[in-house]
Design an enzyme around this catalytic site. Structure first.
Site, PDB file in Angstrom:
ATOM      1  N   ARG A  83       7.314 -33.234  -3.178  1.00 52.46           N
ATOM      2  CA  ARG A  83       6.834 -34.089  -4.271  1.00 52.46           C
ATOM      3  C   ARG A  83       5.411 -33.720  -4.662  1.00 52.46           C
ATOM      4  NH1 ARG A  83       7.479 -40.173  -2.838  1.00 52.46           N
ATOM      5  NH2 ARG A  83       6.580 -39.346  -0.939  1.00 52.46           N
TER       6      ARG A  83
ATOM      7  N   SER B  44      19.227 -31.170   6.758  1.00 48.89           N
ATOM      8  CA  SER B  44      18.673 -32.493   6.472  1.00 48.89           C
ATOM      9  C   SER B  44      19.738 -33.593   6.420  1.00 48.89           C
ATOM     10  CB  SER B  44      17.909 -32.405   5.153  1.00 48.89           C
ATOM     11  OG  SER B  44      17.520 -33.668   4.737  1.00 48.89           O
ATOM     12  N   ARG B  45      20.261 -33.844   5.240  1.00 47.56           N
ATOM     13  CA  ARG B  45      21.342 -34.820   5.051  1.00 47.56           C
ATOM     14  C   ARG B  45      22.341 -34.207   4.076  1.00 47.56           C
ATOM     15  NH1 ARG B  45      19.809 -36.768   9.052  1.00 47.56           N
ATOM     16  NH2 ARG B  45      19.042 -38.878   9.449  1.00 47.56           N
TER      17      ARG B  45
ATOM     18  N   GLU C 279      29.779 -37.945   7.082  1.00 47.30           N
ATOM     19  CA  GLU C 279      30.095 -37.448   8.438  1.00 47.30           C
ATOM     20  C   GLU C 279      30.885 -38.489   9.215  1.00 47.30           C
ATOM     21  OE1 GLU C 279      26.492 -36.267  10.388  1.00 47.30           O
ATOM     22  OE2 GLU C 279      25.927 -34.920   8.760  1.00 47.30           O
TER      23      GLU C 279
ATOM     24  N   HIS D  60      25.952 -31.491  13.149  1.00 41.19           N
ATOM     25  CA  HIS D  60      24.741 -32.327  13.137  1.00 41.19           C
ATOM     26  C   HIS D  60      24.048 -32.316  14.511  1.00 41.19           C
ATOM     27  CE1 HIS D  60      22.803 -36.036  11.010  1.00 41.19           C
ATOM     28  NE2 HIS D  60      21.926 -35.421  11.787  1.00 41.19           N
ATOM     29  N   ILE D  61      23.654 -31.104  14.928  1.00 37.24           N
ATOM     30  CA  ILE D  61      23.054 -30.957  16.269  1.00 37.24           C
ATOM     31  C   ILE D  61      21.583 -30.564  16.208  1.00 37.24           C
ATOM     32  CG2 ILE D  61      25.215 -30.429  17.479  1.00 37.24           C
ATOM     33  CD1 ILE D  61      24.369 -27.429  17.334  1.00 37.24           C
TER      34      ILE D  61
HETATM   35  C1  DGY Z   1      17.570 -37.370  12.554  1.00 29.76           C
HETATM   36  O1  DGY Z   1      16.798 -37.505  13.502  1.00 29.76           O
HETATM   37  O2  DGY Z   1      17.425 -37.926  11.471  1.00 29.76           O
HETATM   38  C2  DGY Z   1      18.753 -36.500  12.802  1.00 29.76           C
HETATM   39  O3  DGY Z   1      19.404 -36.154  11.637  1.00 29.76           O
HETATM   40  C3  DGY Z   1      19.707 -37.190  13.769  1.00 29.76           C
HETATM   41  O4  DGY Z   1      20.182 -38.298  13.172  1.00 29.76           O
END
Ligand code: DGY
Length: 339
Positions: free
Chosen positions: A190, A249-250, A279, A297-298
């Site tokens: 940003r 990230s997401r 997920e 998601h590790i």
């Molecule tokens: C976080 O810490 O946000 C990771 O994605 C695990 O949820």
């Protein structure tokens, strides 16, 4: 200072806590020493309604990014609930505005997981660019005919431009590693970082401009409602042909339709994904691509890191109870800060 051992606590006066997921053993032991703990023994995912039922009367709720802590749940648990402590740096699963309105503090786990996440980010990038899934399958499946000059040719990292979308703590830890691989760093945030944090990285004021200048793109922006679908078809089209895309990230920041179409057309050479929308029910089309490296998601999944995350929450809780404001206390306006 909080007591150091279980025996130092007066069990009659301990606060009640509910723990929504199983934690590493040392963290569970420390939680049990400091709170009257009820926990979700089965580790099955709990709906907000199930949490409301199980966590009635608790003052501390330990959650992770797999629980949706919405406004209705917070209202149900208030006024007994004083603190939500999430074992994650991301907090897009928590209604921070309602928490603030109800006077519920929210703790998260920044910093301690940045290195672990950056390691997995490099794993995604390398496996996508150097065709890790196909290579493993060839050897494991007994399909390797032996070395050949044209076998599994990928894309090297040296000299490539890595575009980092989200140059927060995790983004910068990725940049450090990528530089060691000979990459040139570009980023979009940003706002522009101070020079000492930029460390030579080139700032782009828009995501579109970053995409134009990224041979490889790493999504490291924090999950936030306003970033849903941010990497859309137009942005992906702006990447140079043959780009590599990775997401640490997401999942919902990336448009699955757009990325899948670009993988199908060859505009995107390969992708490495550790996170997914919805997920664990990811878009099943991803499984059909040999050139998509998939990971469950590790990012923060090392023993050291998960323990450190647990301790950060417990230390934060102790600080709150002493009337202090720990650094990992989230304010309601924090939603779009880079992680
Ligand atoms: C976080 O810490 O946000 C990771 O994605 C695990 O949820």
């Amino acid at each position: 200072m909080p007591p150091e051992s279980h025996n130092d606590y007066d069990t009659e006066t301990l606060e009640k806590a509910f723990v929504c997921r199983r934690m590493p053993p040392d963290v569970e032991a420390a939680m049990a020493a400091r709170f009257r703990v009820d926990r979700n023994e089965s580790d099955a995912l709990l709906s907000p309604a199930a949490i409301a039922e199980r966590a009635r009367d608790v003052s501390v709720l330990f959650v992770t990014a797999t629980e949706r802590i919405d406004g209705e749940l917070l209202r149900n648990l208030s006024p007994a609930l004083k603190t939500v402590a999430t074992l994650s740096v991301g907090h897009d699963h928590i209604d921070l505005a309602t928490a603030r309105e109800l006077g519920i503090d929210v703790l998260h786990t920044p910093d301690v997981l940045s290195d672990a996440c950056a390691e997995v980010a490099m794993m995604l990038l390398l496996n996508a660019a150097r065709r890790g899934y196909e290579a493993d399958r060839m050897v494991r499946g007994g399909q390797w005919p032996g070395w050949a000059p044209t076998q599994l040719l990928g894309k090297g990292l040296v000299g490539k431009r890595l575009g980092i979308f989200g140059m927060g703590r995790i983004g910068r830890a990725i940049a450090t590693r990528a530089r060691a691989f000979g990459m040139r760093i570009h980023y979009h945030n940003r706002s522009r970082l101070p020079a000492e944090l930029e460390d030579g990285a080139i700032y782009h004021a828009t995501l579109a401009d970053l995409c134009v200048h990224s041979d490889m793109l790493m999504v490291a922006a924090p999950g936030a409602p306003q970033l849903k679908g941010a990497l859309d078809a137009a942005h992906i089209a702006a990447l140079p042909r043959g780009a590599v895309v990775a997401n640490i990230s997401r999942g919902d920041i990336v448009s699955d339709d757009a990325l899948i179409a670009a993988l199908q057309s060859g505009h995107v050479f390969a992708a490495g994904l550790d996170v997914f929308a919805n997920e664990p029910n990811l878009d099943p089309r991803y499984r059909q691509f040999d050139n998509v490296f998939l990971s469950p998601h590790i990012g923060s999944a090392t023993e050291e890191t998960r323990n450190a995350m647990g301790w950060l929450l417990l230390d934060g809780l102790a600080a709150l109870r002493r009337g202090e404001r720990p650094a990992n206390l989230i304010s309601a306006v924090a939603n779009a800060q880079p992680t």
